[in-house]
Design a protein around this motif. Structure first.
Motif: not given
Length: 99
Positions: A54-64, A73-90
């Motif tokens: 996740d960090r290498s695919l999206f270096p400029y779109a980190r949740p933090g 902004g809250l929805q954007s952070v939630a989507l970024l966290m969801l994206r990271r969770a999906i990649i880690i789960a995969a």
């Protein structure tokens, strides 16, 4: 100080349960400990690799890196966290299934 310690130990009950179950497996089925260790190693690698993928695919779109100043902004952070969770789960599922 107490809040920091409580925050550090919040996963404690799960760790204790895992240790109890590992001890039970070791006592009842000692020949399965190697398989248990191998499975835990694969899942640990899956979590590690998923995070770094996740960090290498999206270096400029980190949740933090985003600030929450409004609802969008809250929805954007939630989507970024969801994206990271999906990649880690995969990655976890892929290594857990033996790929």
């Amino acid at each position: 100080m107490y809040a920091k310690l409580r925050d550090t130990l919040r996963i404690g009950p799960w760790l204790i349960l895992a240790l109890i179950m590992t001890t039970a497996v070791g006592m009842l089925y000692p020949h399965q400990l190697g398989l248990l260790l191998w499975s835990l190693a694969k899942l640990s690698w899956g979590a590690y690799l998923g995070y770094w993928i996740d960090r290498s695919l999206f270096p400029y779109a980190r949740p933090g890196a985003f600030t929450v100043s409004n609802t969008n902004g809250l929805q954007s952070v939630a989507l970024l966290m969801l994206r990271r969770a999906i990649i880690i789960a995969a990655a976890l599922i892929a290594l857990g299934l033996g790929v």
